[in-house]
Design a protein around this motif. Structure first.
Motif, short mmCIF file in Angstrom:
data_model
loop_
_atom_site.label_atom_id
_atom_site.label_comp_id
_atom_site.label_asym_id
_atom_site.label_seq_id
_atom_site.Cartn_x
_atom_site.Cartn_y
_atom_site.Cartn_z
N ASN A 37 137.62 98.39 7.28
CA ASN A 37 137.55 97.17 8.07
C ASN A 37 136.13 96.63 8.13
O ASN A 37 135.91 95.42 8.10
N ILE A 38 135.17 97.56 8.17
CA ILE A 38 133.76 97.14 8.20
C ILE A 38 133.36 96.55 6.86
O ILE A 38 132.66 95.54 6.78
N LEU A 39 133.84 97.19 5.75
CA LEU A 39 133.42 96.77 4.42
C LEU A 39 134.10 95.49 3.96
O LEU A 39 133.46 94.60 3.40
N ILE A 40 135.43 95.39 4.16
CA ILE A 40 136.15 94.24 3.59
C ILE A 40 136.93 93.45 4.62
O ILE A 40 137.42 92.36 4.33
N GLY A 41 137.07 93.96 5.82
CA GLY A 41 137.94 93.30 6.80
C GLY A 41 137.42 91.98 7.28
O GLY A 41 138.17 91.12 7.71
N ASN A 42 136.16 91.75 7.23
CA ASN A 42 135.59 90.51 7.74
C ASN A 42 135.30 89.49 6.65
O ASN A 42 134.64 88.49 6.90
N LYS A 43 135.78 89.75 5.42
CA LYS A 43 135.53 88.80 4.35
C LYS A 43 136.33 87.52 4.58
O LYS A 43 137.48 87.56 5.00
N THR A 44 135.72 86.40 4.32
CA THR A 44 136.38 85.11 4.47
C THR A 44 136.34 84.37 3.14
O THR A 44 135.45 84.58 2.31
N TYR A 45 137.33 83.50 2.96
CA TYR A 45 137.44 82.72 1.73
C TYR A 45 137.74 81.27 2.10
O TYR A 45 138.33 80.98 3.14
N THR A 47 139.85 78.06 1.88
CA THR A 47 141.25 77.76 1.57
C THR A 47 141.33 76.77 0.41
O THR A 47 140.73 75.69 0.47
N PRO A 48 142.05 77.11 -0.65
CA PRO A 48 142.18 76.17 -1.78
C PRO A 48 143.15 75.04 -1.44
O PRO A 48 143.95 75.14 -0.50
N ASN A 49 143.07 73.97 -2.20
CA ASN A 49 144.00 72.85 -2.02
C ASN A 49 145.30 73.18 -2.76
O ASN A 49 145.34 73.25 -3.99
N LEU A 50 146.38 73.37 -2.01
CA LEU A 50 147.66 73.77 -2.59
C LEU A 50 148.64 72.60 -2.69
O LEU A 50 149.70 72.75 -3.30
N ILE A 51 148.31 71.47 -2.10
CA ILE A 51 149.25 70.34 -2.07
C ILE A 51 149.42 69.77 -3.48
O ILE A 51 148.44 69.50 -4.18
N GLY A 52 150.68 69.63 -3.87
CA GLY A 52 150.99 69.06 -5.18
C GLY A 52 151.27 70.08 -6.26
O GLY A 52 151.69 69.72 -7.36
N ALA A 58 150.43 78.39 -6.57
CA ALA A 58 149.63 78.68 -5.38
C ALA A 58 149.41 80.18 -5.23
O ALA A 58 148.31 80.62 -4.86
N LEU A 59 150.43 80.97 -5.51
CA LEU A 59 150.28 82.43 -5.40
C LEU A 59 149.25 82.97 -6.39
O LEU A 59 148.54 83.93 -6.08
N LYS A 60 149.16 82.36 -7.56
CA LYS A 60 148.16 82.80 -8.52
C LYS A 60 146.75 82.53 -8.02
O LYS A 60 145.81 83.24 -8.39
N LEU A 61 146.60 81.52 -7.16
CA LEU A 61 145.28 81.22 -6.61
C LEU A 61 144.92 82.12 -5.43
O LEU A 61 143.76 82.51 -5.27
N THR A 62 145.91 82.45 -4.61
CA THR A 62 145.62 83.18 -3.37
C THR A 62 145.76 84.70 -3.49
O THR A 62 145.11 85.43 -2.74
N SER A 63 146.59 85.18 -4.40
CA SER A 63 146.83 86.63 -4.51
C SER A 63 145.57 87.44 -4.78
O SER A 63 145.39 88.52 -4.19
N PRO A 64 144.65 87.00 -5.65
CA PRO A 64 143.43 87.80 -5.87
C PRO A 64 142.61 88.03 -4.61
O PRO A 64 141.86 89.00 -4.52
N HIS A 65 142.76 87.16 -3.62
CA HIS A 65 142.00 87.30 -2.37
C HIS A 65 142.86 87.89 -1.25
O HIS A 65 142.42 87.91 -0.10
N GLN A 66 144.07 88.34 -1.61
CA GLN A 66 144.99 88.94 -0.64
C GLN A 66 145.28 87.98 0.52
O GLN A 66 145.35 88.38 1.69
N ILE A 67 145.45 86.71 0.17
CA ILE A 67 145.84 85.70 1.16
C ILE A 67 147.32 85.40 0.95
O ILE A 67 147.76 85.13 -0.16
N ASN A 68 148.08 85.46 2.02
CA ASN A 68 149.52 85.28 1.93
C ASN A 68 149.90 83.81 2.03
O ASN A 68 149.19 83.00 2.63
N THR A 98 141.12 87.71 4.84
CA THR A 98 142.07 88.45 4.03
C THR A 98 143.33 88.73 4.83
O THR A 98 143.26 89.08 6.01
N HIS A 99 144.49 88.57 4.18
CA HIS A 99 145.81 88.78 4.76
C HIS A 99 146.21 87.69 5.76
O HIS A 99 147.30 87.76 6.33
#
Length: 246
Positions: A37-45, A47-52, A58-68, A98-99
């Protein structure tokens, strides 16, 4: 007495060791979770533009960052491919962890509707049927030799797919003043003139290419006509009839 004391101490040590071994996995789990949690839990990304784009893209864009991605609503569309993202929350450019899920609204294909059989049906039946099927039906009233208020044609045809829930029907008018031109040839000229004078304001008589005027003496029968026999004519408009005599 010393022997008893030694045995008691040994038993205490064994019990303490067993307790430690029992809780050791839980301690390791808590330590591991805390370190992760200390090492990776506070990582932020961002948000990509998913509209259209589609949910797969969209999953191909968000999955590498573990964003659902979570679909919260679907809207029917005939023109946009199914699965296309129409809206997202958080919006593009916002920071997410993440998540953390991105809530999206996507399109879906509407159910396929086939056109009902409306030809020959009365207007009231057509309106009720289209209302029950949630169809928008545009009615055109035209003059036609058919029972009043009955459907003489429809688009799309019965059994075809209805696009955009829209249909068109052609309804016979109450007042029909259209008739089929009779065959006047081989009838006597006086008989033809007597018939036409009841319906037409203008009748022109020709002998060959020359127009002749009354009195029509010496001419006995009609050999050609315009409009031709079988033509649809409208009696409430000015009708000009051309006859060739012999």
């Amino acid at each position: 007495m010393c022997l008893i004391t030694r045995i008691h101490k040994r038993i205490s040590v064994n019990v303490s060791t067993k307790n430690l071994l029992f809780i050791l996995p839980f301690i390791c789990f808590v330590l591991g979770y805390s370190i992760c949690n200390i090492l990776i839990g506070n990582k932020t990304y961002t948000t990509p533009n998913l509209i259209g784009i589609t949910t797969y893209e969209a999953l191909k864009l968000t999955s590498p960052h573990q964003i659902n991605i979570r679909i919260v609503a679907e809207k029917e569309s005939n023109h946009i491919p199914a699965g296309t993202i129409l809206n997202q929350k958080p919006s593009a450019g916002r920071l997410v962890k993440t998540h953390q899920p991105i809530l999206v609204t996507t399109t879906k294909s509407p159910p396929i509707i086939t056109a009902p059989q409306l030809t020959t049906q009365k207007q009231n039946y057509i309106e009720t049927t289209c209302k029950d099927m949630h169809l928008k039906c545009k009615l055109y009233h035209i003059e036609y030799q058919a029972p009043a208020q009955s459907c003489i044609g429809q688009l799309p045809y019965a059994g075809d797919t209805v696009e955009d829930n829209k249909m068109t029907c052609y309804i016979a008018q109450n007042k029909v003043n259209m008739y089929i031109m009779p065959d006047l040839t081989q009838h006597s000229l006086p008989e033809v003139l007597n018939f036409l004078n009841q319906h037409s304001e203008r009748v022109s008589i020709f002998y060959g290419s020359k127009k002749i005027k009354e009195p029509y003496t010496g001419f006995t029968k009609v050999i050609s006509q315009k409009p031709l026999a079988g033509s649809i004519i409208k009696l409430d408009s000015k009708l000009h009839i051309y006859l060739e005599v012999a």
